[in-house]
Design a protein around this motif. Structure first.
Motif, PDB file in Angstrom:
ATOM      1  N   MET A  67     -52.189   2.708   4.410  1.00 11.38           N
ATOM      2  CA  MET A  67     -51.096   3.399   5.087  1.00 11.38           C
ATOM      3  C   MET A  67     -50.154   2.373   5.716  1.00 11.38           C
ATOM      4  SD  MET A  67     -51.244   6.050   8.313  1.00 11.38           S
ATOM      5  CE  MET A  67     -52.320   7.152   7.403  1.00 11.38           C
ATOM      6  N   ILE A  68     -48.857   2.591   5.553  1.00 10.48           N
ATOM      7  CA  ILE A  68     -47.843   1.682   6.090  1.00 10.48           C
ATOM      8  C   ILE A  68     -47.106   2.380   7.226  1.00 10.48           C
ATOM      9  CG2 ILE A  68     -45.783   0.329   5.563  1.00 10.48           C
ATOM     10  CD1 ILE A  68     -46.763   0.415   2.603  1.00 10.48           C
ATOM     11  N   GLU A  69     -47.049   1.735   8.376  1.00 14.31           N
ATOM     12  CA  GLU A  69     -46.391   2.304   9.549  1.00 14.31           C
ATOM     13  C   GLU A  69     -45.315   1.339  10.059  1.00 14.31           C
ATOM     14  OE1 GLU A  69     -49.474   2.901  12.377  1.00 14.31           O
ATOM     15  OE2 GLU A  69     -50.675   4.143  11.030  1.00 14.31           O
ATOM     16  N   PRO A  70     -44.054   1.736  10.063  1.00 15.64           N
ATOM     17  CA  PRO A  70     -43.003   0.857  10.601  1.00 15.64           C
ATOM     18  C   PRO A  70     -43.022   0.846  12.125  1.00 15.64           C
ATOM     19  CG  PRO A  70     -42.057   2.943   9.924  1.00 15.64           C
ATOM     20  CD  PRO A  70     -43.514   2.999   9.542  1.00 15.64           C
ATOM     21  N   PHE A  71     -42.548  -0.246  12.700  1.00 14.75           N
ATOM     22  CA  PHE A  71     -42.397  -0.311  14.153  1.00 14.75           C
ATOM     23  C   PHE A  71     -41.190  -1.163  14.500  1.00 14.75           C
ATOM     24  CE2 PHE A  71     -45.236  -3.923  13.200  1.00 14.75           C
ATOM     25  CZ  PHE A  71     -44.592  -4.959  13.847  1.00 14.75           C
ATOM     26  N   SER A  72     -40.698  -0.982  15.707  1.00 16.48           N
ATOM     27  CA  SER A  72     -39.595  -1.778  16.239  1.00 16.48           C
ATOM     28  C   SER A  72     -39.858  -2.034  17.712  1.00 16.48           C
ATOM     29  CB  SER A  72     -38.257  -1.057  16.065  1.00 16.48           C
ATOM     30  OG  SER A  72     -37.194  -1.837  16.596  1.00 16.48           O
ATOM     31  N   LEU A  73     -39.845  -3.308  18.098  1.00 15.80           N
ATOM     32  CA  LEU A  73     -40.159  -3.703  19.461  1.00 15.80           C
ATOM     33  C   LEU A  73     -39.007  -4.527  20.042  1.00 15.80           C
ATOM     34  CD1 LEU A  73     -43.838  -4.885  18.889  1.00 15.80           C
ATOM     35  CD2 LEU A  73     -43.087  -2.662  19.748  1.00 15.80           C
ATOM     36  N   PRO A  74     -38.443  -4.103  21.174  1.00 14.39           N
ATOM     37  CA  PRO A  74     -37.382  -4.898  21.799  1.00 14.39           C
ATOM     38  C   PRO A  74     -37.958  -6.093  22.542  1.00 14.39           C
ATOM     39  CG  PRO A  74     -37.883  -2.996  23.152  1.00 14.39           C
ATOM     40  CD  PRO A  74     -38.744  -2.869  21.925  1.00 14.39           C
ATOM     41  N   LEU A  75     -37.201  -7.176  22.564  1.00 12.77           N
ATOM     42  CA  LEU A  75     -37.583  -8.313  23.381  1.00 12.77           C
ATOM     43  C   LEU A  75     -37.212  -8.044  24.835  1.00 12.77           C
ATOM     44  CD1 LEU A  75     -37.955  -9.703  20.621  1.00 12.77           C
ATOM     45  CD2 LEU A  75     -36.952 -11.751  21.631  1.00 12.77           C
ATOM     46  N   ALA A  76     -37.940  -8.657  25.742  1.00  9.70           N
ATOM     47  CA  ALA A  76     -37.644  -8.496  27.155  1.00  9.70           C
ATOM     48  C   ALA A  76     -36.256  -9.029  27.479  1.00  9.70           C
ATOM     49  CB  ALA A  76     -38.701  -9.206  27.996  1.00  9.70           C
ATOM     50  N   SER A  77     -35.861 -10.086  26.800  1.00 11.42           N
ATOM     51  CA  SER A  77     -34.507 -10.622  26.896  1.00 11.42           C
ATOM     52  C   SER A  77     -34.233 -11.394  25.617  1.00 11.42           C
ATOM     53  CB  SER A  77     -34.338 -11.527  28.124  1.00 11.42           C
ATOM     54  OG  SER A  77     -35.217 -12.620  28.065  1.00 11.42           O
ATOM     55  N   SER A  78     -32.982 -11.586  25.305  1.00  9.72           N
ATOM     56  CA  SER A  78     -32.608 -12.288  24.083  1.00  9.72           C
ATOM     57  C   SER A  78     -33.164 -13.698  24.096  1.00  9.72           C
ATOM     58  CB  SER A  78     -31.082 -12.326  23.960  1.00  9.72           C
ATOM     59  OG  SER A  78     -30.686 -13.113  22.867  1.00  9.72           O
ATOM     60  N   LEU A  79     -33.772 -14.092  22.973  1.00  8.35           N
ATOM     61  CA  LEU A  79     -34.278 -15.457  22.837  1.00  8.35           C
ATOM     62  C   LEU A  79     -33.255 -16.250  22.046  1.00  8.35           C
ATOM     63  CD1 LEU A  79     -36.584 -17.473  23.285  1.00  8.35           C
ATOM     64  CD2 LEU A  79     -37.562 -16.709  21.124  1.00  8.35           C
ATOM     65  N   ASP A  80     -32.568 -17.149  22.730  1.00  9.46           N
ATOM     66  CA  ASP A  80     -31.492 -17.917  22.118  1.00  9.46           C
ATOM     67  C   ASP A  80     -32.038 -19.192  21.496  1.00  9.46           C
ATOM     68  OD1 ASP A  80     -29.552 -16.062  22.946  1.00  9.46           O
ATOM     69  OD2 ASP A  80     -29.419 -17.017  24.915  1.00  9.46           O
ATOM     70  N   THR A  81     -31.761 -19.394  20.225  1.00  5.57           N
ATOM     71  CA  THR A  81     -32.166 -20.601  19.513  1.00  5.57           C
ATOM     72  C   THR A  81     -30.957 -21.137  18.745  1.00  5.57           C
ATOM     73  OG1 THR A  81     -32.785 -19.603  17.389  1.00  5.57           O
ATOM     74  CG2 THR A  81     -34.399 -19.477  19.177  1.00  5.57           C
ATOM     75  N   ALA A  82     -31.126 -22.315  18.149  1.00  5.45           N
ATOM     76  CA  ALA A  82     -30.045 -22.893  17.349  1.00  5.45           C
ATOM     77  C   ALA A  82     -29.744 -22.034  16.132  1.00  5.45           C
ATOM     78  CB  ALA A  82     -30.419 -24.310  16.917  1.00  5.45           C
ATOM     79  N   ALA A  83     -30.720 -21.231  15.699  1.00  3.66           N
ATOM     80  CA  ALA A  83     -30.528 -20.365  14.534  1.00  3.66           C
ATOM     81  C   ALA A  83     -29.925 -19.018  14.906  1.00  3.66           C
ATOM     82  CB  ALA A  83     -31.868 -20.149  13.827  1.00  3.66           C
ATOM     83  N   GLY A  84     -29.690 -18.791  16.201  1.00  7.79           N
ATOM     84  CA  GLY A  84     -29.107 -17.531  16.654  1.00  7.79           C
ATOM     85  C   GLY A  84     -30.022 -16.826  17.628  1.00  7.79           C
ATOM     86  N   ALA A  85     -29.537 -15.714  18.160  1.00  7.56           N
ATOM     87  CA  ALA A  85     -30.281 -14.956  19.163  1.00  7.56           C
ATOM     88  C   ALA A  85     -31.203 -13.932  18.490  1.00  7.56           C
ATOM     89  CB  ALA A  85     -29.317 -14.256  20.103  1.00  7.56           C
ATOM     90  N   ILE A  86     -32.420 -13.821  19.016  1.00  6.13           N
ATOM     91  CA  ILE A  86     -33.370 -12.807  18.575  1.00  6.13           C
ATOM     92  C   ILE A  86     -33.466 -11.769  19.677  1.00  6.13           C
ATOM     93  CG2 ILE A  86     -35.755 -12.364  17.863  1.00  6.13           C
ATOM     94  CD1 ILE A  86     -35.961 -15.296  17.060  1.00  6.13           C
ATOM     95  N   THR A  87     -33.226 -10.494  19.346  1.00  7.13           N
ATOM     96  CA  THR A  87     -33.217  -9.432  20.359  1.00  7.13           C
ATOM     97  C   THR A  87     -34.319  -8.403  20.164  1.00  7.13           C
ATOM     98  OG1 THR A  87     -31.631  -8.129  19.058  1.00  7.13           O
ATOM     99  CG2 THR A  87     -30.718  -9.673  20.683  1.00  7.13           C
TER     100      THR A  87
END
Length: 334
Positions: A1-21
């Motif tokens: 069984m495949i279950e999708p999920f989506s989890l927000p970050l507590a705050s944006s993680l800024d890296t040289a490759a861009g922000a992860i939210t």
């Protein structure tokens, strides 16, 4: 069984490759095991490609070999399938996953580093000082999003703030040119132990040349381009940073760690800011490697929500290793 999920970050993680939210992925539930696929752009396949591979793999079960074969070239999907298999097999053997992977002794905890994102000198120093006060013996600072001179200033300020007893690492996420990297390595001698992925992921020769400096070279993104054996053959790294999700599974990451360690290269285990299922598996992986250095596993706090309670809390720079059979000792609800 495949279950999708989506989890927000507590705050944006800024890296040289861009922000992860946020982090979006899938759980794979089999009869006896649980796996997680949390793809990350520029590291793994797309979310859509991941789901397609998981659907094919799920249809092939309980033929694990066919399921794994269906995920070749889709590292996040393969991670989920291989983890579900390892989870099920270690439960059958009544062993915690780290012992099933090969560590015979009991391991209570693993050292971890604190991660400090890109920010001003003052904010960076404040975060690093807080980490040291909380008991972390190793701090990693994200660099590369601003000019190299500013990053050198930030790192020197952090070193002055936390003293010499705390290891300091930098992570450039492949942001520097050769000239910038050479400048930074000269300027950071005695400041940082190593710089993670200073140059482009395909630049083995450039990384090998940087090893002429006294600052170490750690490769991360390069492992998804070339693999650990090519890195070792090119003598391009003092350390390798292993992300099971990007490498296609805990099994492949452990093979890479063993190969690196046999060649005298340090192996560090970290995550791609995964949910609790994959993050705990990475803890087990680290625990299966005797004498592992501080690893990038203290990432639960980066998430604003998770799929289940965290069974591997961090205290004084150490992460607890679960001792129940299998990977995760807590229930993950749909």
């Amino acid at each position: 069984m495949i279950e999708p999920f989506s989890l927000p970050l507590a705050s944006s993680l800024d890296t040289a490759a861009g922000a992860i939210t946020d982090r979006e992925g899938f759980l794979l539930r089999t009869r006896d095991g649980l796996g997680e696929a949390t793809p990350l752009p520029d590291w793994t396949e797309s979310r859509e490609a991941c789901r397609d591979a998981l659907e094919t793999a799920d249809a092939a079960l309980p033929d694990w070999r066919a399921a794994l074969d269906a995920c070749e070239g889709r590292p996040a999907a393969r991670h989920a399938v291989s983890l579900a298999h390892l989870d099920a097999a270690s439960r059958v053997e009544q062993e915690p996953l780290y012992q099933f992977l090969g560590e015979n002794s009991r391991v209570e905890s693993v050292p971890v580093n604190a991660t400090v994102g890109d920010s001003s000198v003052e904010e960076t120093v404040h975060a690093a000082r807080d980490a040291a006060a909380a008991g972390f013996d190793c701090v990693k600072v994200k660099v590369g999003a601003r000019n190299v001179e500013d990053d050198v200033e930030r790192l020197r300020a952090v070193r002055d703030a936390i003293g010499r007893d705390v290891e300091l690492r930098a992570d450039a996420n492949a942001a520097w040119s050769a000239d910038e990297a050479n400048y930074a390595f000269d300027a950071l001698d005695g400041i940082v132990s190593y710089v993670e992925q200073p140059l482009a992921r395909d630049d083995l020769d450039g990384h090998a040349a940087l090893r002429e400096h006294d600052v170490g070279v750690a490769l991360d993104e390069t492992l998804t381009e070339h693999g650990v054996r090519e890195v070792l053959a090119a003598e391009a790294a003092d350390a390798v940073v292993l992300k099971p999700m990007a490498l296609g599974g805990v099994d492949r990451a452990r093979d890479a760690a063993t190969t690196a360690r046999e060649a005298g290269v340090v192996a560090v285990v970290t995550t791609t800011v995964d949910a609790v299922v994959a993050r705990t598996a990475a803890v087990h992986l680290a625990a299966s490697l005797p004498g592992v250095p501080a690893c990038g596993l203290a990432t639960a706090g980066l998430l604003d929500a998770d799929l289940a309670p965290d069974p591997a809390p961090v205290e004084s720079g150490e992460i607890t290793v679960p001792q129940d059979p299998g990977n995760l000792p807590v229930e993950v609800r749909p």
